[in-house]
Design a protein around this motif. Structure first.
Motif, PDB file in Angstrom:
ATOM      1  N   GLN A  12     -11.484   1.848   1.835  1.00 25.13           N
ATOM      2  CA  GLN A  12     -11.216   2.260   3.213  1.00 25.13           C
ATOM      3  C   GLN A  12     -10.639   1.090   4.009  1.00 25.13           C
ATOM      4  OE1 GLN A  12     -14.563   4.189   5.175  1.00 25.13           O
ATOM      5  NE2 GLN A  12     -15.444   4.733   3.184  1.00 25.13           N
ATOM      6  N   LEU A  20      -7.037   4.461   6.074  1.00 28.72           N
ATOM      7  CA  LEU A  20      -7.006   4.646   4.622  1.00 28.72           C
ATOM      8  C   LEU A  20      -8.366   5.207   4.223  1.00 28.72           C
ATOM      9  CD1 LEU A  20      -4.988   3.968   2.281  1.00 28.72           C
ATOM     10  CD2 LEU A  20      -6.366   1.923   1.892  1.00 28.72           C
ATOM     11  N   GLN A  21      -8.374   6.399   3.600  1.00 27.80           N
ATOM     12  CA  GLN A  21      -9.611   7.157   3.435  1.00 27.80           C
ATOM     13  C   GLN A  21     -10.044   7.271   1.972  1.00 27.80           C
ATOM     14  OE1 GLN A  21      -9.535  10.905   5.821  1.00 27.80           O
ATOM     15  NE2 GLN A  21      -7.418  10.326   6.255  1.00 27.80           N
ATOM     16  N   ASP A  22     -11.111   6.579   1.626  1.00 29.44           N
ATOM     17  CA  ASP A  22     -11.788   6.786   0.334  1.00 29.44           C
ATOM     18  C   ASP A  22     -10.838   6.862  -0.857  1.00 29.44           C
ATOM     19  OD1 ASP A  22     -14.293   6.839   1.588  1.00 29.44           O
ATOM     20  OD2 ASP A  22     -14.031   8.932   2.117  1.00 29.44           O
ATOM     21  N   VAL A  23      -9.974   5.884  -0.992  1.00 30.68           N
ATOM     22  CA  VAL A  23      -9.022   5.846  -2.103  1.00 30.68           C
ATOM     23  C   VAL A  23      -9.743   5.388  -3.373  1.00 30.68           C
ATOM     24  CG1 VAL A  23      -6.988   4.657  -3.016  1.00 30.68           C
ATOM     25  CG2 VAL A  23      -7.011   5.479  -0.639  1.00 30.68           C
ATOM     26  N   SER A  24      -9.635   6.179  -4.418  1.00 36.27           N
ATOM     27  CA  SER A  24     -10.301   5.867  -5.690  1.00 36.27           C
ATOM     28  C   SER A  24      -9.369   6.176  -6.857  1.00 36.27           C
ATOM     29  CB  SER A  24     -11.584   6.686  -5.848  1.00 36.27           C
ATOM     30  OG  SER A  24     -12.495   6.432  -4.801  1.00 36.27           O
ATOM     31  N   THR A  46      -2.908  -0.101   0.723  1.00 32.50           N
ATOM     32  CA  THR A  46      -3.752  -0.037  -0.471  1.00 32.50           C
ATOM     33  C   THR A  46      -3.542  -1.258  -1.356  1.00 32.50           C
ATOM     34  OG1 THR A  46      -3.723   2.393  -0.462  1.00 32.50           O
ATOM     35  CG2 THR A  46      -4.300   1.305  -2.531  1.00 32.50           C
ATOM     36  N   ILE A 203      -0.135   9.405  -2.537  1.00 35.49           N
ATOM     37  CA  ILE A 203      -0.894   9.238  -1.308  1.00 35.49           C
ATOM     38  C   ILE A 203      -0.150   9.865  -0.142  1.00 35.49           C
ATOM     39  CG2 ILE A 203       0.089   6.955  -0.764  1.00 35.49           C
ATOM     40  CD1 ILE A 203      -2.763   6.152   0.184  1.00 35.49           C
ATOM     41  N   LYS A 205      -0.756  10.353   4.151  1.00 30.03           N
ATOM     42  CA  LYS A 205      -1.522  10.142   5.375  1.00 30.03           C
ATOM     43  C   LYS A 205      -2.864   9.459   5.110  1.00 30.03           C
ATOM     44  CE  LYS A 205       0.647  14.060   7.696  1.00 30.03           C
ATOM     45  NZ  LYS A 205       0.438  15.385   8.364  1.00 30.03           N
ATOM     46  N   GLY A 206      -2.843   8.450   4.221  1.00 35.15           N
ATOM     47  CA  GLY A 206      -4.028   7.643   3.993  1.00 35.15           C
ATOM     48  C   GLY A 206      -5.022   8.172   2.995  1.00 35.15           C
ATOM     49  N   ARG A 207      -4.726   9.278   2.346  1.00 37.49           N
ATOM     50  CA  ARG A 207      -5.654   9.792   1.339  1.00 37.49           C
ATOM     51  C   ARG A 207      -4.887  10.197   0.079  1.00 37.49           C
ATOM     52  NH1 ARG A 207      -6.262  15.494   1.192  1.00 37.49           N
ATOM     53  NH2 ARG A 207      -4.974  16.567   2.743  1.00 37.49           N
TER      54      ARG A 207
END
Length: 284
Positions: A12, A20-24, A46, A203, A205-207
């Protein structure tokens, strides 16, 4: 030894106008992962976060099974990084920049560096400002490849390169992957990914919308040409549309293709998927 080279969990990063939302995702040894998304989607944020160039607000990052936060210096000895369109020390000669760079890496291989100089047709006597944008990218890549990095993280590495130079670079990526080097690179040139990438991370919009082998990602969708009006049920299944001279093209999920009987339908190219999904009002 684990084959997992990079593991990102719940990354995040918050800015006033962007999150940036919960990138895995995970990257395996010897695989090439393409990172795509439109400008502002979160690609560079990221990459900078997983390199420690900006401080993440949450999440965990592990390289080679080791926690990045606790072993950053050790890990960075095994990573090569290059960014297209970014150049420092413009008035310095290539040989001077290389000498400074070499001092930071215990595994610097001068013989490998000189092979890359020759391959990219770089002259050590030139100043950085004398190079074209494409040649600057090649020089930064030569530096990144010269300390036996196990992982290359590249931000738009093919930007500014002519088609022949891009093709040469992609061939180098494939050779490195065969040697066990892993590569994560962002790009807007999706045709490059279709030539060399094993996996795709998309990716928006940040997810992350998808992380999977590139063939599976493309096979998830179908592209069809609209013939006549759509029913309300069909409209609800359209993920994105583009206006074409021959008729609107519609992106749908593969499993919904049977609901559009009679309309020409095919598996889309990567660029077509991205363009349709990024159209204003497209449904995910």
């Amino acid at each position: 030894m684990s084959d997992t080279i990079l593991e990102v969990c719940g990354l995040q990063k918050r800015y006033p106008a962007f999150i940036l939302q919960d990138v895995s995702f995970c990257l395996q040894r010897g695989r090439i992962m393409g990172f795509i998304g439109r400008n502002g989607a979160g690609k560079t944020t990221t990459l900078k976060s997983i390199l420690g160039l900006v401080h993440p607000d949450g999440g965990e990052i592990r390289y080679f099974g080791i926690d990045f936060a606790a072993h950053e210096e050790e890990i960075k000895q095994q990573i090569g990084y290059a960014a297209g369109g970014v150049s420092y020390y413009q008035r310095r000669r290539i040989r001077e920049i290389a000498a400074v760079t070499a001092s930071f890496y215990s595994q610097w291989d001068d013989a490998a560096y000189r092979r890359h100089l020759q391959r990219f047709q770089l002259e050590e006597s030139k100043r950085l400002l004398e190079l074209s944008e494409g040649m600057k990218v090649k020089f930064h890549l030569a530096l990144a490849l010269s300390h036996h990095a196990r992982l290359l993280i590249l931000d738009e590495p093919t930007s500014g390169l002519d088609p022949v130079s891009r093709e040469e670079l992609l061939e180098i990526f494939l050779e490195l992957a065969e040697e066990g080097v892993s590569i994560l690179f962002s790009t807007h040139i999706t045709s490059d990914l279709e030539k060399c990438a094993d996996d795709i991370a998309y990716i928006q919009k940040g997810r992350l919308l998808a992380v999977k082998p590139i063939g599976e990602f493309q096979n998830d969708y179908r592209l069809l040409v609209r013939e006549g009006p759509l029913s309300s049920e069909q409209e609800a299944l359209v993920l994105g549309r583009c206006r074409q001279k021959a008729g609107d093209t519609l992106l749908i999920r593969r499993e919904d293709a049977g609901r559009f009987a009679g309309m020409p339908c095919r598996q889309p190219e990567l660029e077509e998927i991205m363009v349709h999904l990024e159209k204003e009002g497209a449904e995910q």
